[in-house]
Each structure stands twice: as C-alpha cells, then as structure tokens.
Design a protein around this motif. Structure first.
Motif, PDB file in Angstrom:
ATOM      1  N   ILE B 159       0.830  -1.210   0.000  1.00 11.91           N
ATOM      2  CA  ILE B 159       0.000   0.000   0.000  1.00 11.91           C
ATOM      3  C   ILE B 159       0.870   1.268   0.000  1.00 11.91           C
ATOM      4  O   ILE B 159       1.869   1.365   0.715  1.00 11.91           O
ATOM      5  N   SER B 160       0.453   2.217  -0.823  1.00 14.28           N
ATOM      6  CA  SER B 160       1.185   3.472  -0.983  1.00 14.28           C
ATOM      7  C   SER B 160       0.458   4.586  -0.242  1.00 14.28           C
ATOM      8  O   SER B 160      -0.761   4.725  -0.377  1.00 14.28           O
ATOM      9  N   GLY B 161       1.199   5.373   0.486  1.00 16.47           N
ATOM     10  CA  GLY B 161       0.576   6.469   1.226  1.00 16.47           C
ATOM     11  C   GLY B 161       1.606   7.114   2.144  1.00 16.47           C
ATOM     12  O   GLY B 161       2.789   6.770   2.128  1.00 16.47           O
ATOM     13  N   ARG B 162       1.115   8.072   2.934  1.00 17.68           N
ATOM     14  CA  ARG B 162       2.002   8.709   3.930  1.00 17.68           C
ATOM     15  C   ARG B 162       1.320   8.634   5.280  1.00 17.68           C
ATOM     16  O   ARG B 162       0.163   9.003   5.421  1.00 17.68           O
ATOM     17  N   PRO B 188       5.696   5.125  -0.865  1.00 14.46           N
ATOM     18  CA  PRO B 188       5.249   6.527  -0.773  1.00 14.46           C
ATOM     19  C   PRO B 188       3.934   6.728  -1.534  1.00 14.46           C
ATOM     20  O   PRO B 188       3.512   5.847  -2.283  1.00 14.46           O
ATOM     21  N   PRO B 189       3.280   7.898  -1.358  1.00 11.38           N
ATOM     22  CA  PRO B 189       1.987   8.122  -2.017  1.00 11.38           C
ATOM     23  C   PRO B 189       2.084   8.055  -3.549  1.00 11.38           C
ATOM     24  O   PRO B 189       3.160   8.225  -4.114  1.00 11.38           O
ATOM     25  N   LEU B 213      -4.796   9.308  -0.792  1.00 14.39           N
ATOM     26  CA  LEU B 213      -5.507   8.073  -0.439  1.00 14.39           C
ATOM     27  C   LEU B 213      -4.523   6.912  -0.303  1.00 14.39           C
ATOM     28  O   LEU B 213      -3.586   6.801  -1.089  1.00 14.39           O
ATOM     29  N   PRO B 214      -4.754   6.050   0.707  1.00 14.86           N
ATOM     30  CA  PRO B 214      -3.937   4.845   0.795  1.00 14.86           C
ATOM     31  C   PRO B 214      -4.267   3.932  -0.389  1.00 14.86           C
ATOM     32  O   PRO B 214      -5.422   3.571  -0.583  1.00 14.86           O
ATOM     33  N   ALA B 215      -3.251   3.603  -1.186  1.00 13.47           N
ATOM     34  CA  ALA B 215      -3.515   3.043  -2.517  1.00 13.47           C
ATOM     35  C   ALA B 215      -2.862   1.686  -2.731  1.00 13.47           C
ATOM     36  O   ALA B 215      -1.666   1.514  -2.488  1.00 13.47           O
ATOM     37  N   ALA B 216      -3.659   0.752  -3.253  1.00 11.99           N
ATOM     38  CA  ALA B 216      -3.127  -0.547  -3.686  1.00 11.99           C
ATOM     39  C   ALA B 216      -2.667  -0.490  -5.141  1.00 11.99           C
ATOM     40  O   ALA B 216      -2.155  -1.470  -5.669  1.00 11.99           O
ATOM     41  N   THR B 217      -2.884   0.649  -5.800  1.00 16.77           N
ATOM     42  CA  THR B 217      -2.280   0.900  -7.114  1.00 16.77           C
ATOM     43  C   THR B 217      -0.936   1.554  -6.803  1.00 16.77           C
ATOM     44  O   THR B 217      -0.866   2.749  -6.549  1.00 16.77           O
ATOM     45  N   ILE B 218       0.123   0.768  -6.791  1.00 19.06           N
ATOM     46  CA  ILE B 218       1.317   1.178  -6.057  1.00 19.06           C
ATOM     47  C   ILE B 218       2.174   2.197  -6.799  1.00 19.06           C
ATOM     48  O   ILE B 218       2.186   2.249  -8.020  1.00 19.06           O
ATOM     49  N   SER B 219       2.886   3.011  -6.005  1.00 17.27           N
ATOM     50  CA  SER B 219       3.592   4.173  -6.535  1.00 17.27           C
ATOM     51  C   SER B 219       4.968   3.841  -7.088  1.00 17.27           C
ATOM     52  O   SER B 219       5.564   4.648  -7.789  1.00 17.27           O
ATOM     53  N   GLN B 220       5.488   2.679  -6.740  1.00 17.77           N
ATOM     54  CA  GLN B 220       6.820   2.297  -7.254  1.00 17.77           C
ATOM     55  C   GLN B 220       6.908   0.772  -7.263  1.00 17.77           C
ATOM     56  O   GLN B 220       6.110   0.097  -6.620  1.00 17.77           O
ATOM     57  N   ALA B 221       7.878   0.262  -8.009  1.00 19.19           N
ATOM     58  CA  ALA B 221       8.061  -1.192  -8.063  1.00 19.19           C
ATOM     59  C   ALA B 221       8.297  -1.705  -6.643  1.00 19.19           C
ATOM     60  O   ALA B 221       8.972  -1.055  -5.838  1.00 19.19           O
ATOM     61  N   ALA B 232       5.260  -0.482 -10.799  1.00 15.27           N
ATOM     62  CA  ALA B 232       4.547   0.737 -10.396  1.00 15.27           C
ATOM     63  C   ALA B 232       3.354   0.980 -11.311  1.00 15.27           C
ATOM     64  O   ALA B 232       3.364   0.624 -12.483  1.00 15.27           O
ATOM     65  N   CYS B 233       2.338   1.611 -10.741  1.00 18.14           N
ATOM     66  CA  CYS B 233       1.146   2.018 -11.487  1.00 18.14           C
ATOM     67  C   CYS B 233       1.545   3.019 -12.574  1.00 18.14           C
ATOM     68  O   CYS B 233       2.410   3.866 -12.364  1.00 18.14           O
TER      69      CYS B 233
END
Lengths: 216, 582
Positions: B159-162, B188-189, B213-221, B232-233
């Motif tokens: 999960i991606s987020g801060r 990270p987000p 938003l906490p995201a399962a579409t991820i921000s990095q590999a 990454a998305c």
C-alpha cells in the motif's frame, strides 16, 4: 431464418471507414455506398433508429454526430447479442411492478422495447427535423427513449470493435485517447492544460483481435 | 452425488480472504486445502484485452451473473421484496480473486474508535442521543490489537501512502486523524492527478487536512515479504471494474495465486458452486457443490471456511441452517443481522474552467480529508452521530458512462444545445465523493426470500434495508462541506448530491455491504468470535466483511484481510493443536 437485411449508408457519412465487423464485413456498393448487414433491425427500422439517433446527437458545426459514428450499427449489434435478449438479467417469475429504487422490473427485453417503440415511430425518417424533434419529445419519458438516448451516447464513444465510434470520431471529438497503457509521464505534468494524444483502439494497443461481448 | 476424497480444510470462495487463508494454512502447516471458487479461472495476461468500457464497465464482465442468482430487496418488513434484476447499487465479483480483482484499490485502516463504537458512543453521547432502533455493537477486538495485522496486510499489497500518525507522532501530509501506525506505509503516495491536486489545495486553503488516499495501485516497483514483485502504477485509468493489465494493483491473482500455485497441498477448483455446508452434531462435515455441468459433489473436510463475500456467506449459513436466523421482531438470532451498506455518493459535481485530462489516473490516485470522519469533529448541536471522508479521485473517467453531464443552467437532455454544452464541459467536470458510516439498525437485516429462487431452485437472499435520519442528515452535512470545497476549487457551477431518501438498489454506491455474520465478544450478540470462528460450530470460520458489526466510512478490504491474518495466526498457532473454540 429471416431474409438478411442491409443498411445502406453513404461512405462520406461515416467517419473514415467502418472498423471490422468480424464475419459480416460491410461490402462496398459502388464507390459511395456501404452495405452493412443488419443483425437485428429490419432495413426500415434501422433507418428510423439512425434518424432518431441523429436528432439526439446531431451532426452540426459543433462536430460529427451519430451518423458519422455509425451509432445505428452499434445498437443493431447490441440488440442482436446477449444484452438484447437479456442474457444477463434475472428473468424469473413473478414479474411485478415495484418502487423505482428496485430498478427495471419489466418482462420486456431491450429487443422487445425497441421493436414496440419503433412500431410507433413508423415514417419517422421521412419527417423534417422539426417534426422529428416533436415526435421524440412526445416519447421523451418512455423507457424506449431512455434506452435510445443511452445507446446513442454509447455508440458515439464505444471502442470501434463494437460497431460505433467509427474511425474514432467520437473519441477525437472529446479528446479521449482510448485505452492507453501509460500516462505515468503526463499525469502530473498537464495540470490545467489539455493533453490530447491521438486515440487508439483496444485492438491497436493490445495487438490482438478482442472478442466483444455481443459476439458471445 | 459423488463423495470426494477427504481434505483437512475446504474454503468456499477464492478472493482475498479465501486465498489468503489457503496461503497461510499451507505455508505454515501440513494441512491439505481445497478452495472452491464458483467463477472462472484467470489466464495470465487476460487483462490486457480487458480495457473496454462497454464490456467491463457497463456489461460488467467481472461480476456475478444476475441471471443465475441475485438478491431481493425491500425497505421494511411491511413491504414486498422484489428481485434486483440487474446489478445496480453494488457489484459482487466472480472468478478467481473475486471482487479483489476489480476493486479500485483504496486501502483504509479504520479509525480506532470504530472497533468500540457502542461503548465509546454511549460513554460520550449517552443512550438518548443514539438512534432509537440502532443495533450498534463493539467488534470485540481493538485497533491496537489489530494494528500488527494491518501492517501485514499493507505489506502484502504494498500500500502506498504517507503516515499521518507514526507511533503517536504527527507527520505532515498524512491523515492526522488516523490511528497510530507502528511503521510507515511500505511505499510513498501515488502521483496526484490534476483534479485531486485542486481538491488538495482547496481543502488546505479552508484549513482542512488533505492526504493522499492509501492506494493498492502502487507508486513504485515493490517486492512484498512473500517475494512477489509488482511494477509501479502507470495511471492508465483502468482499475475499478477492470483487472490491472500490468499487475500494479494488488489483486489476489497477482499476490496470492502465484504462491498457491506452487503449493502442492492446496488445490484451487473453479466453476464449483457451493450449495450448502453439511453438518452433524454441531460440527461441519464438508460442503456440497455443483460443477459447471450441474453434477453434485460432497467434499468432506475437518474445517470449513466461508470466504464468499458478505451476501453469500450469510446466504450459505441460512441455507445450511447453521446458527439461529435473526428475527427482527424479537431481536433474537445472529445470522442475518446488522446488514449495512456504506453511505457513498457523489457529494458534488463541479464544472471547472480548465481541462482536467480526467481520463488519466488510477482507482486510488486521489486526495481525501478526514476532518468530518467518525467522531474527529464536534457533534454538539448536530442532528446526527459519526461522519465520513470527502475525496476526489481520478479513477480514469471514460466517455460512455460520463458523457452528457451538463451544468444546471443547461436544460436540454438531447439535441444540438445539449450536445454543444456536453462537449464544452466534458473534460471540465469533476466530482467530490462522500464516503460515510452506516450504523446498524434492528430493521436492516437479511433472510431467505419466500418467493424468488436461484438457477438451482434455492431461495434468493432477501435484503431488508433502508436509510434512517442519521445517514440522511450526515450526508446532507457532508454535501454542504463538499460544495464549499468545490467552490474553493473554482467550480463555476455545481450540482450538489440530492440527498438520501430511501435505499436505492439502482445507484452504484460501492460494493461495501457488510454484516450478516457479525463478530463480537459474546455468542448471544454475534455469529463469530474475533477469530472469525462460528460460536455454534467451532470447525467453521466465516471470513470477510460479513463480520463487520456496522459500516465504517473507509473501504473494507484492508480490514477484511487484516482480520484474516489474525484468524490464521490463531488457527495455525492454537486451533490446529487443539481444535476447539478459540
């Protein structure tokens, strides 16, 4: 099986070329006319649908409309396919009228709704524009018109494999790029500025022929 | 009916909770496991051909087929229920991965007080301020107890987020109202699309606390602790109602299926439609299912897991006559009670000056505020309890479903005037969503329909469900806040949400139905304990959001997965050695 019917449309009216039609590829009649084999509508029904869709989404100085996108071809294929015969709807008895919050409870399939609705619009395609608008206003609140309006929008903007949005005229009209694999570089770059890449169809980006649901 | 070879555990449903349980059991014990999924298998690469709005977003190819089975709906016990003949308010998934394949990927933790809602609300506001016919319950587990399992769920999915609250320390840019996190997000987000950035800046200018938003579409590999690597998305915008074609979105098919495929002790069988749980003398003996040809099989097992989503979990318990069916007249019985559906709506549609390029984005690439969530704001003088989040997400707006929305000043719905206006505004139209809590009420429940049947002749599940004034007033309050933010974003015109009237089975409002087999600390008021174990039948476990006693404002997947991890720990560490009530 009924006699095969065709819709004849002017080549200059559709956006560039009709995208493939699988086994029933449209054939050229002379240099100016396409003969599109119909799957559900009769030729006279198709003319009414085409004329009505062109009043809902007209071709004018704001850009191409239902005629150029081939909306009638989209609707014909949808009705001929599983959607048209309610393949995916719960159709067990008893059918009873209910509150609007329970959704459409009717027995009639989209095919039946169209057939009955079109019967009441006989001669529509021969009317002038003002008379056509008046005829549509008279049925504006019917389930038939609601379907026709929804399907016209769908036929304007569907992937071309479904028979509408011919030549991607609909997508060009609104700057929709179709199914692109990545906007990673652009998503934070174009804040407040239009980013309008050239549209591509699903077949173009995936490199394979995709079987649409209406063929199933 | 053919009786199959005995297995240690049979799991009904191959989505997030079922496949996670299968993975945990087979990785950590010698148990043999059979997973029965009623939908089709997933082919590698099949999602690259799925980027089609008509077949996936409108014709709903990834969802259960309503012609086979649907539910009936009524607003109260005095009404006659009718079948929802096509999908509308919610979209149950089918096929390996279930709804976890087509989700948007928003992966919230719940606020700490959510888990003790009855106790905290009664303490702070008193019984008199609580709705008269509420049936709010505590979960029997606290946020702090669940926190380590949230960490595992977030690492599983990347999960991606801060973080906004790291061990009690406030972190700028995160959600300051969230419960304390023991570690930061694994990634990270995500990138922030333009509409969401406008929302962020406007919310800040009004003194609110926007966060990604906490995201399962991820921000990095990312490579998760199981060794599963995902890219990454790329913000193509095909997430919700689609499977991710590059596998950036966490899905059971890309995080759990590869591990299960390697395990010899688990077999995943598709097109197996479970009809009932067979039981005798207070113990589950296995399940009966039909294959795609209609042939009937009995799969004997020592342990049975229901992991077939809120509605089907409840329906199978009722069809199998396990536990006492809930009776709203007396309040007795635990199976079917506390049906809730998250309050979700387009709080406001705004018409903006500049193009939004809103085809770019991801299902969870957005910005939210929690300033009006839960009990983080003062409810003194307000005519409702609890609240919700407001957010703007660019999920990848597509034209067949979004074209034609025009500002209130345009009256035409078709024809040249409408066309011109719809073209003019098409890419300058954006929404702020509200996602609010739904309290549990004695009159909202599930039972078996007396009239309508599924394709096999079994009764459909009947939903008795309607809003109460608490939700109506909360939605009205959140709508007014959203309009204020939309104006600060520069909206020239707005269409505010018209408000909740009666529960509408036709308006999609998220697939977050919960309840029916709720968890709790006592067998009188819940169907399962905090390890998802049936009070009545200790070798039966019921996984997923059917266990949530009422509906918090956030999306349920992360919590369902965290609770599954917690149950798996208890089973592996204790139940396997001594099979009894945990």
């Amino acid at each position: 099986m009924r006699r095969r019917e065709f819709l004849e449309i002017s080549v200059s009216a559709v956006g560039g070329a009709l995208i493939y039609s699988l086994d029933r590829r449209p054939t050229l009649l002379g240099a100016q006319t396409l003969r599109v084999p119909l799957r559900f509508f009769t030729a006279s029904e198709a003319k009414i649908v085409a004329a009505a869709a062109a009043r809902i989404f007209p071709s004018d100085d704001a850009g191409p409309g239902a005629n150029e996108a081939g909306v009638v071809i989209y609707i014909d294929r949808q009705l001929a396919g599983p959607y048209g015969r309610d393949r995916w709807r719960y159709t067990q008895e008893p059918f009873e009228a209910g509150l609007p919050e329970l959704g459409y409870q009717g027995r009639e399939t989209p095919r039946q709704i169209y057939r009955a609705g079109l019967a009441k619009l006989a001669g529509f395609d021969a009317l002038d524009a003002a008379a056509q608008d008046a005829a549509l206003r008279a049925i504006e609140l019917t389930p038939f018109f609601a379907l026709l309006r929804t399907h016209t929008i769908e036929g304007m903007f569907c992937d071309p494999m479904h028979g509408g949005n011919a030549g991607m005229v609909g997508w060009q009209l609104i700057g929709f790029p179709g199914p692109s694999m990545s906007f990673d570089d652009e998503v934070e770059k174009y804040y407040g500025r239009a980013f309008r890449p050239k549209p591509q169809s699903l077949e173009q980006i995936s490199g394979e022929r995709v079987k649409p649901s209406e063929e199933s | 009916m053919k009786t199959l070879r005995h297995t240690d555990a049979v799991i009904v449903g191959g989505g997030w909770t079922g496949l996670l349980m299968a993975k945990e059991l087979t990785a950590r014990t010698p148990l043999s496991v059979v997973v029965l999924e009623r939908g089709a298998s997933r082919r590698k690469g099949e999602y690259s051909a799925s980027m089609d709005e008509l077949d996936y977003y409108i014709r709903l190819r990834m969802m259960q087929d309503p012609s086979q089975e649907t539910v009936t709906l009524r607003h109260s016990r005095d009404d006659r229920a009718l079948p929802l003949r096509q999908h509308g308010a919610f979209l149950p998934g089918t096929g390996t991965g279930g709804a976890g394949e087509h989700w948007s990927g928003i992966a919230y933790r719940y606020l700490p007080d959510v888990f003790e809602l009855l106790t905290r609300t009664r303490e702070k506001y008193g019984v008199k301020r609580m709705p008269e016919d509420h049936s709010i319950e505590d979960w029997g587990v606290t946020y702090n107890e669940l926190e380590p399992y949230y960490v595992r769920a977030e690492r599983l999915m990347g999960i991606s987020g801060r973080a906004g609250n790291l061990n009690g320390r406030a972190i700028a840019g995160g959600n300051p109202f969230e419960g304390p996190r023991s570690v930061d997000f694994p990634n990270p987000p995500t990138k922030i699309p333009y509409l969401a950035a406008m929302f962020r800046d406007a919310a800040s200018s009004l003194g609110y606390h926007p966060y990604a938003l906490p995201a399962a579409t991820i921000s990095q590999a990312y490579t998760n602790p199981d060794g599963i690597a995902r890219p990454a998305c790329t913000y193509c915008g095909y997430c919700e109602r689609f499977g991710c074609m590059i596998g950036a979105k966490a899905q059971p098919s890309n995080t759990l299926l590869p591990l299960i495929a390697r395990q010899k002790s688990v077999s995943l069988k598709n097109d197996c439609w479970v009809q009932k749980i067979v039981h005798k003398d207070g113990r589950a003996r296995g399940v009966v299912y039909r294959d795609s040809k209609g042939a009937e099989f009995f799969q004997p097992a020592d342990m049975v897991f229901l992991a077939s989503w809120t509605l089907n979990n409840t329906r199978l318990l009722l069809l199998s006559q396990i536990g006492e069916a809930y009776d709203p007249a007396t309040g007795r019985g635990s199976v079917g009670r506390n049906l809730t559906h998250q309050v979700a709506a387009p709080a406001v549609t705004g018409f903006f000056e500049k193009p939004l390029n809103r085809f770019m984005g991801a299902g969870s690439a957005g910005v939210a505020i929690a300033d009006f969530d839960g009990d983080v704001f003062d409810h003194t003088g307000l005519p409702f309890l609890r609240g919700g989040t407001l957010y703007s997400v660019c999920y990848g707006f597509k034209p067949m479903t979004n074209f034609g929305v025009t500002p209130p000043s345009v009256k035409a719905r078709w024809g040249p005037e409408w066309k011109r206006a719809a073209l003019d505004w098409y890419d300058r139209t954006g929404r702020i969503q509200l996602y609010g809590e739904h309290l549990a009420y004695r009159g909202n429940f599930m039972d078996l329909d007396p009239v309508y049947k599924d394709a096999f002749g079994q009764p459909l599940l009947r939903l008795t469900l309607d809003w109460r004034d608490n939700e109506r007033r909360m939605a009205e309050f959140l709508t007014a806040k959203a309009v204020e933010i939309a104006r600060a974003m520069g909206a020239r015109q707005t269409i505010p949400f018209a408000g909740l009237k009666h529960y509408d089975g036709t308006r999609y409002q998220g697939t977050h139905l919960q309840g029916g087999a709720i968890m709790g600390a006592s067998p009188e008021r819940s169907a399962v304990n905090t390890h998802m174990q049936s009070w009545r039948m200790p070798n039966l476990f019921v996984l997923g959001a059917s266990a949530f006693p009422q509906n918090p404002s956030g999306n349920p997947t992360l919590t369902a997965v965290a609770l599954t991890y917690r149950a798996a720990d208890a089973i592996v560490e204790r139940y396997v050695k001594r099979p009894q009530l945990l």
